[in-house]
Design a protein around this motif. Structure first.
Motif, PDB file in Angstrom:
ATOM      1  N   UNK A   1      18.558   0.703 -14.724  1.00 50.52           N
ATOM      2  CA  UNK A   1      17.357   0.039 -14.230  1.00 50.52           C
ATOM      3  C   UNK A   1      17.310   0.084 -12.695  1.00 50.52           C
ATOM      4  N   UNK A   2      18.421  -0.167 -12.029  1.00 53.51           N
ATOM      5  CA  UNK A   2      18.441  -0.126 -10.564  1.00 53.51           C
ATOM      6  C   UNK A   2      18.117   1.274 -10.043  1.00 53.51           C
ATOM      7  N   UNK A   3      18.616   2.278 -10.758  1.00 54.42           N
ATOM      8  CA  UNK A   3      18.322   3.657 -10.358  1.00 54.42           C
ATOM      9  C   UNK A   3      16.829   3.949 -10.476  1.00 54.42           C
ATOM     10  N   UNK A   4      16.197   3.446 -11.538  1.00 57.20           N
ATOM     11  CA  UNK A   4      14.756   3.658 -11.727  1.00 57.20           C
ATOM     12  C   UNK A   4      13.956   2.979 -10.629  1.00 57.20           C
ATOM     13  N   UNK A   5      14.334   1.750 -10.272  1.00 55.42           N
ATOM     14  CA  UNK A   5      13.614   1.019  -9.217  1.00 55.42           C
ATOM     15  C   UNK A   5      13.746   1.740  -7.890  1.00 55.42           C
ATOM     16  N   UNK A   6      14.940   2.226  -7.587  1.00 53.39           N
ATOM     17  CA  UNK A   6      15.132   2.970  -6.329  1.00 53.39           C
ATOM     18  C   UNK A   6      14.283   4.237  -6.301  1.00 53.39           C
ATOM     19  N   UNK A   7      14.162   4.874  -7.459  1.00 53.54           N
ATOM     20  CA  UNK A   7      13.355   6.101  -7.523  1.00 53.54           C
ATOM     21  C   UNK A   7      11.878   5.813  -7.277  1.00 53.54           C
ATOM     22  N   UNK A   8      11.368   4.721  -7.869  1.00 53.54           N
ATOM     23  CA  UNK A   8       9.958   4.352  -7.673  1.00 53.54           C
ATOM     24  C   UNK A   8       9.687   3.988  -6.219  1.00 53.54           C
ATOM     25  N   UNK A   9      10.603   3.251  -5.608  1.00 55.51           N
ATOM     26  CA  UNK A   9      10.421   2.877  -4.200  1.00 55.51           C
ATOM     27  C   UNK A   9      10.398   4.126  -3.327  1.00 55.51           C
ATOM     28  N   UNK A  10      11.266   5.075  -3.643  1.00 52.58           N
ATOM     29  CA  UNK A  10      11.299   6.324  -2.873  1.00 52.58           C
ATOM     30  C   UNK A  10      10.002   7.096  -3.010  1.00 52.58           C
ATOM     31  N   UNK A  11       9.422   7.114  -4.214  1.00 54.57           N
ATOM     32  CA  UNK A  11       8.131   7.822  -4.427  1.00 54.57           C
ATOM     33  C   UNK A  11       7.001   7.155  -3.655  1.00 54.57           C
ATOM     34  N   UNK A  12       6.949   5.809  -3.725  1.00 55.50           N
ATOM     35  CA  UNK A  12       5.907   5.093  -3.000  1.00 55.50           C
ATOM     36  C   UNK A  12       6.039   5.304  -1.499  1.00 55.50           C
ATOM     37  N   UNK A  13       7.270   5.329  -1.015  1.00 57.28           N
ATOM     38  CA  UNK A  13       7.481   5.555   0.424  1.00 57.28           C
ATOM     39  C   UNK A  13       7.022   6.952   0.823  1.00 57.28           C
ATOM     40  N   UNK A  14       7.289   7.924  -0.060  1.00 58.07           N
ATOM     41  CA  UNK A  14       6.879   9.303   0.229  1.00 58.07           C
ATOM     42  C   UNK A  14       5.366   9.423   0.279  1.00 58.07           C
ATOM     43  N   UNK A  15       4.691   8.749  -0.676  1.00 65.47           N
ATOM     44  CA  UNK A  15       3.225   8.798  -0.699  1.00 65.47           C
ATOM     45  C   UNK A  15       2.636   8.117   0.527  1.00 65.47           C
ATOM     46  N   UNK A  16       3.250   6.977   0.915  1.00 65.86           N
ATOM     47  CA  UNK A  16       2.742   6.237   2.075  1.00 65.86           C
ATOM     48  C   UNK A  16       2.867   7.076   3.341  1.00 65.86           C
ATOM     49  N   UNK A  17       4.024   7.738   3.505  1.00 70.49           N
ATOM     50  CA  UNK A  17       4.210   8.560   4.701  1.00 70.49           C
ATOM     51  C   UNK A  17       3.334   9.808   4.672  1.00 70.49           C
ATOM     52  N   UNK A  18       2.883  10.224   3.451  1.00 71.10           N
ATOM     53  CA  UNK A  18       2.059  11.425   3.354  1.00 71.10           C
ATOM     54  C   UNK A  18       0.618  11.167   3.739  1.00 71.10           C
ATOM     55  N   UNK A  19       0.176   9.904   3.789  1.00 68.56           N
ATOM     56  CA  UNK A  19      -1.200   9.570   4.128  1.00 68.56           C
ATOM     57  C   UNK A  19      -1.365   9.433   5.629  1.00 68.56           C
ATOM     58  N   UNK A  20      -2.559   9.845   6.085  1.00 70.34           N
ATOM     59  CA  UNK A  20      -2.880   9.748   7.503  1.00 70.34           C
ATOM     60  C   UNK A  20      -4.070   8.814   7.679  1.00 70.34           C
TER      61      UNK A  20
END
Length: 266
Positions: A1-20
């Motif tokens: 479960x902790x691994x899944x949460x870390x993965x989701x946070x990483x995806x959201x961070x990637x999407x946030x940094x991809x937006x301008x």
């Protein structure tokens, strides 16, 4: 479960940094904010509408060089081509569109019906070539929409009214007895030949106050103007002939005609 949460946070961070983020303010030539202006990237769904202060703010995932379009009614559309990362804190001024149309104000006005384009106009030739008219202008007018024949009386009835409700004018003068008197149960005819007039104007409604006594319609008969030259008319028929001559002076003219018909051969 902790691994899944870390993965989701990483995806959201990637999407946030991809937006301008693209933001700025739109004003007119006098630095007044323009509310309701459309600001968007050409070819995308990314855009915003300025608020009351003229500010706009939206995000996009587009990269590289893009075209930013700012448009508003009555102003010239502005186009900016730049790197997306540089489209921040923009100060955009729109110029007045000199080709814009002025506001159209519609107000109640008066109605005029003295224009021949709004009524029916007949010529003498139209009258004599109308089927069942028998060379009578009233008979020709009875074939037009809005008119009716009541008990084959021969007079002009318009939109259900009586014949007296149709006012007839010759050169602006009202004619009180336009029909030839006949005995009962016989059709009547107009008193005047259609060839006496160069224009027969018939209005079944919507005439000016000049003809205020009319209730159903107005019939305007305009007599023929002065002849342009001297002329002689000769007519030959199998049962007779006719001869006429017109003499013209500077301000007046006179016409004389005579005809002879002999039906004995028939």
């Amino acid at each position: 479960m902790q691994t899944l949460i870390k993965f989701l946070i990483l995806c959201l961070t990637t999407i946030t940094f991809a937006q301008t983020t693209i933001n700025g303010k739109v004003t007119d030539s006098k630095n007044n904010p323009i509310a309701g202006a459309n600001v968007y990237l050409d070819g995308t769904y990314d855009g915003d509408t300025t608020n009351d202060n003229g500010d706009f703010n939206f995000t996009t995932i587009e990269k590289g060089t893009q075209t930013l379009i700012i448009s508003y009614l009555a102003y010239e559309t502005k186009t900016m081509i730049a790197e997306v990362s540089t489209l921040e804190n923009l100060q955009i001024k729109l110029r007045d569109d000199m080709g814009a149309l002025d506001a159209v104000v519609i107000t109640a006005g008066t109605f005029e019906a003295n224009d021949n384009s709004k009524v029916s106009v007949l010529t003498s030739l139209d009258v004599v070539t109308t089927a069942s008219a028998l060379g009578d202008f009233v008979g020709a007018l009875q074939t037009l929409p809005g008119t009716s024949t009541v008990a084959e009386d021969g007079r002009l009835f318009v939109r259900g009214g009586a014949a007296e409700e149709t006012q007839i004018f010759i050169d602006g003068i009202r004619v009180f007895t336009p029909f030839t008197p006949t005995v009962n149960n016989l059709p009547t005819r107009g008193r005047y030949s259609p060839f006496l007039f160069d224009g027969i104007t018939f209005s079944t409604g919507g005439y000016s106050a000049e003809y205020g006594n009319a209730l159903s319609s107005v019939l305007l008969l305009n007599s023929i103007d002065e002849p342009d030259q001297n002329k002689t008319d000769i007519g030959i028929m199998t049962v007779g002939g006719s001869l006429g001559h017109t003499k013209k002076w500077e301000k007046s003219s006179v016409s004389v005609s005579a005809s002879y018909i002999n039906l004995a051969p028939y």
